[in-house]
Design a protein around this motif. Structure first.
Motif, short mmCIF file in Angstrom:
data_model
loop_
_atom_site.label_atom_id
_atom_site.label_comp_id
_atom_site.label_asym_id
_atom_site.label_seq_id
_atom_site.Cartn_x
_atom_site.Cartn_y
_atom_site.Cartn_z
N LEU A 25 29.05 44.90 61.92
CA LEU A 25 28.51 43.76 61.16
C LEU A 25 27.54 44.22 60.09
O LEU A 25 27.61 43.77 58.95
CB LEU A 25 27.79 42.79 62.09
CG LEU A 25 28.64 41.76 62.80
CD1 LEU A 25 27.79 40.84 63.64
CD2 LEU A 25 29.41 40.93 61.78
N LEU A 28 29.59 45.74 57.34
CA LEU A 28 30.38 44.73 56.62
C LEU A 28 29.49 43.85 55.76
O LEU A 28 29.85 43.50 54.64
CB LEU A 28 31.17 43.88 57.62
CG LEU A 28 32.34 44.59 58.28
CD1 LEU A 28 32.83 43.83 59.51
CD2 LEU A 28 33.47 44.78 57.28
N LEU A 36 30.08 40.90 46.67
CA LEU A 36 29.67 39.58 46.19
C LEU A 36 28.92 39.67 44.86
O LEU A 36 29.00 38.78 44.03
CB LEU A 36 28.77 38.97 47.27
CG LEU A 36 28.73 37.49 47.50
CD1 LEU A 36 30.10 36.91 47.63
CD2 LEU A 36 27.92 37.21 48.77
N LYS A 52 35.86 47.56 48.40
CA LYS A 52 36.76 46.73 49.22
C LYS A 52 37.46 47.59 50.26
O LYS A 52 37.66 47.17 51.40
CB LYS A 52 37.78 46.01 48.35
CG LYS A 52 37.16 44.88 47.53
CD LYS A 52 38.22 44.11 46.76
CE LYS A 52 37.56 43.08 45.85
NZ LYS A 52 38.54 42.23 45.17
N HIS A 55 35.04 48.37 52.97
CA HIS A 55 34.83 47.13 53.73
C HIS A 55 36.00 46.89 54.69
O HIS A 55 35.81 46.52 55.85
CB HIS A 55 34.69 45.98 52.72
CG HIS A 55 34.30 44.66 53.30
ND1 HIS A 55 33.01 44.34 53.66
CD2 HIS A 55 35.04 43.56 53.58
CE1 HIS A 55 32.99 43.11 54.13
NE2 HIS A 55 34.20 42.60 54.09
N GLN A 132 36.23 35.29 60.71
CA GLN A 132 35.96 36.28 59.67
C GLN A 132 37.00 37.40 59.72
O GLN A 132 37.45 37.88 58.69
CB GLN A 132 34.54 36.84 59.87
CG GLN A 132 33.89 37.40 58.63
CD GLN A 132 33.62 36.35 57.56
OE1 GLN A 132 33.94 35.18 57.72
NE2 GLN A 132 33.08 36.77 56.45
N GLY A 136 39.64 37.97 56.78
CA GLY A 136 39.48 39.30 56.18
C GLY A 136 40.80 40.06 56.16
O GLY A 136 41.13 40.72 55.17
N ASP A 143 44.46 41.55 48.45
CA ASP A 143 43.67 42.27 47.45
C ASP A 143 44.07 43.72 47.31
O ASP A 143 44.06 44.28 46.22
CB ASP A 143 42.18 42.23 47.84
CG ASP A 143 41.57 40.90 47.47
OD1 ASP A 143 42.31 39.92 47.39
OD2 ASP A 143 40.35 40.87 47.23
N ARG A 187 45.93 32.59 48.59
CA ARG A 187 44.76 33.36 49.03
C ARG A 187 43.46 32.54 48.98
O ARG A 187 42.52 32.80 49.73
CB ARG A 187 44.66 34.58 48.11
CG ARG A 187 43.40 35.39 48.20
CD ARG A 187 43.36 36.35 47.02
NE ARG A 187 42.23 37.23 47.06
CZ ARG A 187 41.03 36.92 46.59
NH1 ARG A 187 40.82 35.73 46.07
NH2 ARG A 187 40.06 37.80 46.66
N HIS A 194 36.21 32.87 54.15
CA HIS A 194 35.53 34.16 54.38
C HIS A 194 34.12 34.13 53.78
O HIS A 194 33.18 34.64 54.38
CB HIS A 194 36.37 35.27 53.73
CG HIS A 194 36.13 36.65 54.26
ND1 HIS A 194 36.58 37.07 55.48
CD2 HIS A 194 35.50 37.74 53.72
CE1 HIS A 194 36.25 38.34 55.68
NE2 HIS A 194 35.58 38.77 54.62
#
Ligand code: HEM
Length: 245
Positions: A25, A28, A36, A52, A55, A132, A136, A143, A187, A194
């Motif tokens: 966590l 992430l 963001l 990404k 992540h 999540q 994700g 993505d 998406r 998310h």
């Protein structure tokens, strides 16, 4: 003074899940906050893809750990099981009332597993984590074309003559424009969930930590160290099971 007694409560499975989950966590959240703020950080597309990717790799560890915990709830120790986690079942509301009445009277009940309100909190946290993880995994596919859905998504948007296995993020010339637009529309709800679930999760994670610290302060016991050692030390008979010494 009442005698202190030590009970084994959290099996190794629960403890490993808990600390791996916390580490994932933290990772992430840190990388998620950077994604963001990609514009404020003036990240180019290569840096964005790298963030990404990191992540998502942490996300795989997180999702597998969570999946394993959900399975462990069917086969782990008595306090790891769904019966000890989910609110409800026979006598649950009576237990909540008795817990709150004793708390208000200054005689807090001590539990080996989760107290009745703790069961609501843990169930909610697991649900938020699962939400999540699922959203994700879909985003990882849309993505980055990463598993488990990436190959299917790439197959749907590759331009005629382009091998879907060679698709890379942000390479619009490799995509069929109409199929790509449809994929982005598909998406959208996943990124929305998310994104908002991230804040809800942060909020409840903070509440969870405050609740554990306050409960330990007000009701005694050793909730925090028990998640390391597996053992709780109680000053009176536990209000739940008594067979796990
Ligand atoms: C509790 C765990 C997680 C937290 C707190 C979290 C947090 C975040 C945050 C804050 C963002 C930025 C959102 C945005 O750009 O609007 C993000 C994006 C993303 N997350 Fe997660 N995430 C988690 C789990 C996962 C998992 C398990 C995966 C996949 C394995 C994943 C894949 C992604 C992807 C691909 C993006 C980029 C979406 C985009 O902006 O294009 N996340 N995450």
């Amino acid at each position: 003074m009442s005698e202190l007694k030590s009970y084994f409560v959290w099996d190794a499975g629960v403890r490993w899940f808990h600390w791996i989950n916390l580490l994932c966590l933290l990772g992430l959240i840190a990388v998620g906050v950077a994604i963001l703020n990609d514009e404020a950080l003036d990240l180019g597309s290569d840096a964005k893809i790298l963030l990404k990717t990191v992540h998502v790799w942490i996300g795989y560890v997180f999702a597998l750990n969570l999946l394993w915990r959900l399975v462990w709830a069917f086969s782990g120790g008595p306090n790891a099981r769904w019966r000890a986690i989910l609110p409800g079942g026979r006598g649950y509301m009576n237990e909540v009332r008795a817990y709150l009445a004793d708390l208000a009277a200054g005689r807090p009940r001590q539990y080996l597993g989760h107290n009745p309100l703790g069961r609501i909190a843990v169930s909610l946290l697991l649900l938020l984590l699962l939400t999540q993880a699922v959203t994700g995994l879909v985003l990882a596919g849309t993505d980055l074309f990463y598993p488990p859905f990436g190959a299917w998504i790439a197959g749907g948007i590759a331009a005629p003559g382009v091998d879907p296995a060679t698709l890379v993020p942000y390479a619009k010339e490799m995509y069929d424009q109409a199929a790509y637009d449809a994929m982005r529309a598909f998406r959208k709800p996943f990124i929305t969930v998310h994104y908002y679930n991230f804040f809800v999760l942060l909020f409840f994670a903070v509440i969870h930590i405050l609740a554990v610290v306050l409960t330990e302060q007000r009701e005694g016991g050793n909730l925090i160290s028990a998640m390391f050692t597996g053992r709780k030390i109680l000053s009176g008979p536990p209000a739940d099971q008594t067979n796990t010494e």
